[in-house]
Design an enzyme around this catalytic site. Structure first.
Site: not given
Length: 287
Positions: A70-71, A75, A147, A176, A190
């Site tokens: 997913d990263g 990107r 997000e 936070d 999320a």
């Protein structure tokens, strides 16, 4: 027959399986007559500097293939600017990926000739940022598939964030941080802070507090047309990130306005997508 458009390829640079699959895809695409660009460090990893292309030029291709998890997909989407992304899964979760390696390798001719379906997912953008703010990263388009997060800079100190939705002030969180998430992002950051799981076919904007110190800790789900304003109160700065990528620092009094992006993120599909609940059940190992 050569491909009618360039195909850009990007990978997770340190994952062996991503390098292996990407090398096979590159070989198959070149053999099929496709013009291939290797984005960023992908060219060095695959030892093909002759095909190197800067990531900020990825939107000039006709298709972007991301090989990773997913990263890596996020990107690729960051630079796509409307260009479809074929997300090949060699990661662990792969909620955003749309094809398995064997599917991609077996569909090279379809990929070359753009014979795939395109799925659209709503995205978010930073409409404006005002007050005491400093943009850190100017080289990527400020659009988020998952997000936009506004969070504390000092690990030991909370930040105070006032949340306004469609010009109605909701509350000020001492927390936070606060996430403004898409339904697609509901399975990402999320989810890890106890936000709801939302089917990506539902168009909405989620406002999710991160570890708030107060009685009100619920997620707000607003229409996709909503505009969310996040204002830094008190004397502690915060940091904006888009899909986990640091983008700007906000000082006291600074305001970030987030809304639906004008253009969605597009994914290339080699087969119809599996139903959302089926993917949730499989990814989380539910009985």
């Amino acid at each position: 027959m050569t491909s009618p458009f360039p195909i850009a390829l990007t990978i997770h640079p340190t994952r062996h399986e991503a390098r292996r699959v990407a090398a096979q895809l590159l070989h198959a695409l070149e053999r099929a007559g496709a013009e291939v660009w290797l984005l960023g460090e992908t060219a060095a990893v695959l030892q093909r500097s002759d095909l190197g292309c800067e990531e900020e030029h990825a939107h000039r291709a006709g298709l972007i293939i991301s090989v990773g998890g997913d990263g890596t997909t996020l990107r690729a989407a960051r630079y796509a600017r409307g260009v479809p992304v074929l997300a090949v899964n060699v990661g662990s979760m792969g909620f955003l990926t749309t094809a398995e390696p064997e599917e991609a390798l077996g569909s090279v001719d379809k990929i070359k000739m753009a014979k795939y379906a395109v799925m659209e997912r709503m995205a978010l953008e930073v409409v404006s940022i005002t007050g005491d703010a400093n943009v850190l990263e100017k080289q990527f388009y400020p659009v988020a598939l998952n997000e936009v997060s506004v969070e504390k800079r000092d690990a030991q100190r909370l930040v105070e964030i006032e949340v306004t939705i469609d010009r109605t002030m909701l509350t000020s969180y001492r927390a936070d941080g606060v996430l403004v998430s898409t339904p697609t992002g509901s399975t990402g950051y999320a989810f890890s802070v106890h936000g709801p799981l939302v089917d990506p076919d539902v168009e909405a904007i989620l406002v999710v507090p991160v570890a708030p110190h107060g009685l009100f800790d619920r997620t707000i789900v607003s229409p996709a047309t909503s505009v969310v304003e996040l204002t830094i109160r008190a004397d502690r700065p915060a940091e904006i990130a888009l899909d986990g990528q640091r983008w700007a620092v906000m000082g006291p009094g600074a305001r970030c306005v987030v809304g639906r992006a004008a253009e969605p993120v597009r994914f290339a599909l080699l087969r119809p997508p599996r139903p959302f609940l089926e993917r949730v059940r499989n990814k989380f190992g539910l009985d």
